[in-house]
Design a protein around this motif. Structure first.
Motif, short mmCIF file in Angstrom:
data_model
loop_
_atom_site.label_atom_id
_atom_site.label_comp_id
_atom_site.label_asym_id
_atom_site.label_seq_id
_atom_site.Cartn_x
_atom_site.Cartn_y
_atom_site.Cartn_z
N GLY A 191 0.77 -1.18 0.11
CA GLY A 191 0.00 0.10 0.00
C GLY A 191 1.02 1.21 0.05
N GLY A 192 0.17 2.37 -0.25
CA GLY A 192 0.92 3.60 -0.60
C GLY A 192 1.56 4.00 0.94
N VAL A 193 0.82 3.95 2.16
CA VAL A 193 1.46 4.39 3.13
C VAL A 193 2.63 3.75 3.72
N ALA A 194 2.42 2.38 3.61
CA ALA A 194 3.40 1.41 3.95
C ALA A 194 4.74 1.69 3.12
N LEU A 195 4.56 1.65 1.77
CA LEU A 195 5.82 1.96 1.09
C LEU A 195 6.48 3.21 1.39
N ALA A 196 5.70 4.41 1.63
CA ALA A 196 6.19 5.57 1.98
C ALA A 196 7.00 5.53 3.37
N ALA A 197 6.54 4.78 4.17
CA ALA A 197 7.01 4.50 5.49
C ALA A 197 8.54 3.85 5.26
N LEU A 198 8.31 2.59 4.45
CA LEU A 198 9.67 1.94 4.21
C LEU A 198 10.81 3.00 3.54
N GLN A 199 10.19 3.68 2.60
CA GLN A 199 11.05 4.54 1.86
C GLN A 199 11.86 5.65 2.92
N PHE A 200 10.86 6.24 3.68
CA PHE A 200 11.31 7.19 4.83
C PHE A 200 12.36 6.52 5.80
N ALA A 201 12.04 5.34 6.17
CA ALA A 201 12.60 4.65 7.32
C ALA A 201 13.97 4.37 6.85
N VAL A 202 14.11 3.86 5.54
CA VAL A 202 15.45 3.54 4.98
C VAL A 202 16.45 4.81 4.90
N LYS A 203 15.75 5.71 4.47
CA LYS A 203 16.67 7.02 4.11
C LYS A 203 16.93 7.67 5.65
N LYS A 204 16.26 7.40 6.71
CA LYS A 204 16.61 7.71 8.04
C LYS A 204 17.38 6.90 8.60
N GLY A 205 17.80 5.82 7.94
CA GLY A 205 18.96 4.76 8.60
C GLY A 205 18.34 3.96 9.39
N CYS A 206 17.19 3.57 9.44
CA CYS A 206 16.61 2.47 10.17
C CYS A 206 16.70 1.24 9.48
N ASN A 207 16.62 -0.03 10.16
CA ASN A 207 16.55 -1.29 9.88
C ASN A 207 14.99 -1.87 9.75
N VAL A 208 14.47 -1.94 8.49
CA VAL A 208 13.35 -1.95 8.12
C VAL A 208 13.04 -3.47 7.83
N TYR A 209 11.79 -4.12 8.50
CA TYR A 209 11.13 -5.44 8.27
C TYR A 209 9.67 -5.15 7.74
N VAL A 210 9.39 -5.88 7.05
CA VAL A 210 8.03 -5.85 6.49
C VAL A 210 7.14 -7.18 6.50
N THR A 211 5.76 -6.96 6.47
CA THR A 211 4.95 -8.27 6.39
C THR A 211 4.26 -7.94 5.05
N SER A 212 3.61 -8.95 4.49
CA SER A 212 2.49 -9.14 3.55
C SER A 212 2.07 -10.37 3.25
N SER A 213 0.97 -10.55 2.51
CA SER A 213 0.53 -11.80 2.24
C SER A 213 1.20 -12.25 0.84
N SER A 214 2.13 -11.67 0.34
CA SER A 214 2.62 -11.83 -0.80
C SER A 214 4.23 -11.94 -0.86
N GLN A 215 4.91 -13.06 -1.19
CA GLN A 215 6.15 -13.30 -1.14
C GLN A 215 6.65 -12.18 -2.27
N GLU A 216 6.15 -11.88 -3.34
CA GLU A 216 6.60 -11.12 -4.38
C GLU A 216 6.73 -9.62 -4.01
N LYS A 217 5.55 -9.19 -3.23
CA LYS A 217 5.58 -7.99 -2.58
C LYS A 217 6.76 -7.67 -1.47
N ILE A 218 7.21 -9.02 -0.54
CA ILE A 218 8.04 -8.79 0.47
C ILE A 218 9.53 -8.50 -0.56
N ASN A 219 9.62 -9.43 -1.79
CA ASN A 219 11.01 -9.47 -2.47
C ASN A 219 11.03 -8.13 -3.18
N LYS A 220 10.12 -7.23 -3.45
CA LYS A 220 10.23 -6.12 -3.94
C LYS A 220 10.76 -4.82 -2.85
#
Length: 374
Positions: A191-220
């Motif tokens: 989703g848009g919010v989750a992806l933005a949070a991922l992008q912001f956190a990575v740029k902030k230098g955080c270690n980001v982990y995610v959940t999804s129902s799709s392995q393809e989305k996790i790989n992305k």
């Protein structure tokens, strides 16, 4: 003479919330004229959010059948010529009535451009601020409600940013207080919010982990900088995630969640003492469990909804400085007249097929271009 096209929902007599799906309706009216302190924006791209789907299902409060839909918009200021933003690309803020308080929306005094007090509201399909949706060819907005668009963004990317970017920024930064080196869990990636949070956190230098129902989305997500991810369809996904955490920091500091459900029960097993769960949505259902184990572990549950105009400005500045490009899942061209194509975007939302934002390009716009077609 140009006309203003608007996209609204068509009322159905006797419709019941959750059992109806309103059709889209294209309308034509004269191009609006900006008043004092206002600007006229020619909309080049707009984007969908889950609230737009909920509006069509009558599952969102205070909907309007006459207000243009959508809260995300990118365009060019075409009037007045005296505005410092004239002929420049801008982003439209996705809500009204919240200036700068970090706590929540504050009362807005009446002004020349806002003659009556109105409570905070997201724009688009809303009975409040009923002319402010971005599903229209031209939109008149208070000048303080538009921000210069980062120059590296295309119209589609710009339209993908406002609501999701603001929600993610407030959830991660203001409420989550995420810092460099911390472990952050972002649920429901795609989703848009989750992806933005991922992008912001990575740029902030955080270690980001995610959940999804799709392995393809996790790989992305891993390709975008996530350190790990798990399928939440697994009954004990939290145990799998714990194994992925580094031995030097074997816990999660902050969870950014948009689904609710059993996130507290799962989060207790993942979070450090005093860890935070920031919830910006509850797509699983309107209630969630809170138990004594969370109290004993000093877990903080923080609700958040969108954000202020000041936070929007901070978010846009961060995107500009770090050259972040919002993820766009699919673009439909042909403008608001392409109702069949727009309905297809709504079907993507219904099925959870998207990875990123779903965008409508105005007629005459091409994906990847930045210059306005006046």
């Amino acid at each position: 003479m140009p006309q203003n096209q608007t996209l609204t929902i068509k009322p159905i007599e006797g419709a019941k919330p959750g059992k109806v799906y309103y059709s889209l309706q294209l309308n034509t009216s004269p191009v609006p004229t900006p008043g004092p302190g206002q600007v006229l924006v020619k909309v080049q791209a707009s984007a969908l959010n889950h609230r737009d789907l909920f509006i069509r299902q009558h599952l969102y409060p205070g909907i309007s059948f006459s207000a243009p839909l959508l809260a995300d918009g990118y365009g060019t200021v075409v009037s007045p010529a005296s505005s410092p933003l004239y002929n420049k690309p801008v982003l439209v803020t996705p809500s009204r009535g919240w200036i700068s308080s970090p706590d929540g929306p504050e009362p807005i005094p009446a002004t020349e451009t806002n003659r009556e007090e109105k409570e905070w509201s997201v724009i688009g399909g809303s009975a409040r601020y009923s002319n402010q949706g971005t599903a229209q060819s031209f939109i008149v907005v208070p000048e303080e409600e538009v921000f210069p668009a980062p120059g590296h963004l295309t119209p589609a990317e710009g339209a993908a940013l406002p609501l999701a970017g603001l929600t993610a920024w407030r959830a991660l930064i203001t409420k989550g207080e995420a810092e460099r080196g911390q472990n952050v869990l972002v649920t429901g990636i795609g989703g848009g919010v989750a992806l933005a949070a991922l992008q912001f956190a990575v740029k902030k230098g955080c270690n980001v982990y995610v959940t999804s129902s799709s392995q393809e989305k996790i790989n992305k997500a891993l390709e975008m900088g996530a350190k790990g991810g798990v399928l939440y369809t697994e009954a004990t996904w939290e145990k799998t995630l714990l194994k992925q955490l580094p031995k030097t920091r074997p816990f999660i500091d902050v969870i950014v969640d948009g689904s609710g459900g059993d996130i507290v029960a799962k989060g207790i097993k993942l979070l450090k003492q005093g860890g935070k769960i920031v919830v910006y949505g509850m797509t699983v259902g309107p209630k969630m469990e809170w138990n004594m184990s969370a109290v004993l572990k000093n877990i903080e549950l923080r609700g958040t909804s969108m954000g202020s105009r000041a936070e929007f400005g901070d978010m846009v500045k961060f995107v500009d400085e770090n050259k972040i490009r919002p993820v766009v899942s699919r673009v439909v061209s042909g403008g608001l007249e392409n109702i069949q194509g727009i309905d297809g975007l709504f079907e993507d939302l219904k099925g959870g097929k998207q990875f990123g934002k779903l965008v409508i390009l105005a007629d005459g716009e091409e994906e990847g271009t930045r210059s306005p077609k006046l």
